[in-house]
Design an enzyme around this catalytic site. Structure first.
Site, mmCIF file in Angstrom:
data_model
loop_
_atom_site.group_PDB
_atom_site.id
_atom_site.type_symbol
_atom_site.label_atom_id
_atom_site.label_comp_id
_atom_site.label_asym_id
_atom_site.label_seq_id
_atom_site.Cartn_x
_atom_site.Cartn_y
_atom_site.Cartn_z
ATOM 1 N N PHE A 140 3.489 -5.922 6.690
ATOM 2 C CA PHE A 140 4.464 -5.080 6.892
ATOM 3 C C PHE A 140 4.386 -4.028 8.302
ATOM 4 C CE2 PHE A 140 6.547 -1.070 5.617
ATOM 5 C CZ PHE A 140 7.653 -1.490 4.860
ATOM 6 N N ASP A 209 -4.620 -3.265 2.480
ATOM 7 C CA ASP A 209 -3.336 -2.538 2.098
ATOM 8 C C ASP A 209 -3.032 -3.054 0.563
ATOM 9 O OD1 ASP A 209 -0.657 -1.925 1.439
ATOM 10 O OD2 ASP A 209 -0.158 -1.878 3.742
ATOM 11 N N TYR A 234 4.569 4.425 -5.252
ATOM 12 C CA TYR A 234 6.189 4.396 -5.727
ATOM 13 C C TYR A 234 6.515 2.767 -6.110
ATOM 14 C CZ TYR A 234 6.305 3.600 -0.616
ATOM 15 O OH TYR A 234 5.937 2.956 0.545
ATOM 16 N N LYS A 235 5.528 1.935 -6.110
ATOM 17 C CA LYS A 235 5.970 0.716 -6.601
ATOM 18 C C LYS A 235 5.627 0.344 -8.028
ATOM 19 C CE LYS A 235 5.481 -1.212 -1.710
ATOM 20 N NZ LYS A 235 6.840 -1.222 -1.416
ATOM 21 N N ARG A 383 14.254 -11.085 -2.827
ATOM 22 C CA ARG A 383 12.935 -10.704 -3.571
ATOM 23 C C ARG A 383 13.314 -10.350 -4.795
ATOM 24 N NH1 ARG A 383 9.022 -6.662 -0.604
ATOM 25 N NH2 ARG A 383 10.869 -5.421 -1.334
HETATM 26 C C1 LIG Z 1 2.645 -3.372 2.281
HETATM 27 C C2 LIG Z 1 3.225 -1.988 2.789
HETATM 28 N N1 LIG Z 1 2.570 -1.175 3.561
HETATM 29 C C3 LIG Z 1 2.807 -0.065 3.949
HETATM 30 C C4 LIG Z 1 4.145 0.393 3.564
HETATM 31 C C5 LIG Z 1 4.647 1.622 4.073
HETATM 32 O O1 LIG Z 1 4.287 2.719 3.225
HETATM 33 P P1 LIG Z 1 4.980 4.143 3.566
HETATM 34 O O2 LIG Z 1 6.348 4.231 3.837
HETATM 35 O O3 LIG Z 1 4.715 4.851 2.371
HETATM 36 O O4 LIG Z 1 3.925 4.798 4.573
HETATM 37 C C6 LIG Z 1 4.891 -0.301 2.739
HETATM 38 C C7 LIG Z 1 6.185 -0.107 2.188
HETATM 39 O O5 LIG Z 1 6.882 -0.589 1.540
HETATM 40 C C8 LIG Z 1 4.444 -1.727 2.175
HETATM 41 O O6 LIG Z 1 4.992 -2.610 1.514
#
Ligand SMILES: Cc1ncc(COP(=O)(O)O)c(C=O)c1O
Length: 408
Positions: A140, A209, A234-235, A383
């Site tokens: 990500f 992560d 939040y997921k 998705r």
């Molecule tokens: C795998 C992953 N890492 C990091 C993030 C980013 O998180 P945040 O916007 O809460 O910092 C996301 C957001 O969807 C994500 O899917």
């Protein structure tokens, strides 16, 4: 919004009946009533989980009583001050961690920064020669950006590779490795136990992560010796839009965890107001500044839905749902219109199904208009996230049927 199948009703009848049977046998089926849902097929819980029904009432109480009446007294009397570690302990069993190793707060992005820089500092403590950070090249984006900045700040070289190629680049210069447990685009699950062991064998620290796996499948942080981990809430944890993230620091590392963001909340005596920093004991070192209490307490209430639920049961349903959805897609969607990019093998599958599809953005818009909500990732991936606490087999069947009709 209701969907009756139309031209495909002849071919779908067997699968629709099978969905009804699977739903009748589903041990988690009562959980759906604990969420605010309508007749939409909601397959975007891998982006924003649905609202647990108890949250609005709890937030109203926080607003009117804790903030409105008690005001500043609530930092002590309502337990606001200790919320980050208290809620961390609620998340702990969901990711296989003993209490005292998780604090909630800040965003995942910020926690990636804390974890990665602290990992490099710890890896270098006994071994000055370690000057490389390995990062998932398919990550990500935020993790990649932060890893690049962390590398510059710590004077490390950044090595982006796909998770499968990580073992080949590990060596005595590796300080830390930042990986995603599941790929946000394809839904591929990576080998957390195996890769963590390889990273440790090279003398480096593993940072994971968990955004796309916490609440969807067993993670086993303690069992697999993970050093540091971060994730959003939040997921699959349904904490609400922008709800605070969390940071896991393995107990044995906590006394050496040297945060790059030491704030007054991670001070041993936060109200001592001393000019020099002295880190608190334990996972508290991961705190920074004043916690975002409203979001945090919404998350705490949202975690009530996990009462009596085992993550193994959730995983079993998640695999059954994604298997069933893939079968329905195969049966209904005209050949060649979509290509699954999510692995078939259970050991390599998270809790979403990603389908490569021409014009994915437009296709998803049309699905949403017909009451099937997923999302898409550029350039061409649809998705569909499966949250076992509230998604049914009938939802999976209907989503595939509407997709087929849209692509016909
Ligand atoms: C795998 C992953 N890492 C990091 C993030 C980013 O998180 P945040 O916007 O809460 O910092 C996301 C957001 O969807 C994500 O899917």
């Amino acid at each position: 919004m209701s969907e009756t199948g139309g031209a495909l009703s002849g071919t779908d009848s067997g699968l629709a009946a099978e969905a009804a049977k699977l739903d009748a046998d589903d041990v988690l089926r009562a959980k759906r009533a604990e969420f605010v849902l309508d007749d939409t097929v909601y397959l975007d819980g891998n982006s924003l989980g649905a609202l647990p029904a108890n949250v609005p009432g709890r937030l109203a109480e926080v607003m009117t009583h804790e903030w409105g009446t008690l005001r500043i007294r609530s930092w002590d009397e309502s337990g606001w001050w200790t919320a980050p570690e208290r809620i961390g302990d609620r998340i702990a069993p969901l990711v296989g961690a003993a209490p005292g190793q998780i604090v909630v707060g800040d965003s995942t992005s910020v926690n990636v920064f804390k974890a990665l820089v602290a990992a490099v500092r710890m890896a270098r403590d006994p071994d000055e020669g370690r000057d490389e950070i390995v990062v998932d090249a398919t990550t990500f984006p935020t993790d990649g950006y932060i890893a690049e900045s962390a590398a510059r700040l710590t004077g490390c070289r950044l090595i982006p590779v796909t998770p499968g190629d990580v073992p080949g680049v590990l060596g005595d210069r590796t300080a830390a490795v930042l990986l995603n447990h599941a790929d946000y685009r394809t839904g591929r699950l990576h080998d957390l136990p195996g890769l963590t062991a390889r990273i440790h064998a090279a003398g480096a620290l593993a940072v994971w992560d968990l955004c796309h796996t916490a609440g969807a499948l067993p993670v086993g942080l303690d069992a697999h010796g993970v050093d540091l981990a971060v994730g959003c809430t939040y997921k699959y944890l349904n904490g609400g839009p922008g709800s605070p993230a969390y940071l896991y620091v393995r107990e044995e590392l906590q006394s050496r965890f040297d945060s790059p963001l030491p704030g007054w909340n991670s001070h041993a005596q936060p109200f001592g107001m001393r000019p020099e920093f002295e880190a608190a004991d334990g996972a508290l070192r991961g705190r920074v500044g004043t916690p975002d209490i409203l979001s945090m307490l919404a998350l705490e209430a949202a975690l009530d839905v996990w009462e009596g639920v085992s993550v193994d049961t959730v995983r079993a349903k998640s695999l059954a749902l994604t298997d069933f959805f893939l079968r329905c897609v195969e049966a209904y969607v005209p050949e060649g219109r979509v290509e699954p990019v999510t692995p078939r093998a259970h050991a390599e599958r998270g809790s979403q199904v990603a389908l490569r599809c021409e014009g994915a953005g437009d296709v998803m818009k049309r699905l949403i208009e017909q009451g099937v909500v997923g999302d898409y990732r550029a350039p061409d991936v649809l998705r569909f996230g499966f949250t076992p606490l509230y998604v049914s087999f009938a939802d999976a069947e209907r989503a595939a049927r509407v997709l087929a009709r849209t692509l016909a």
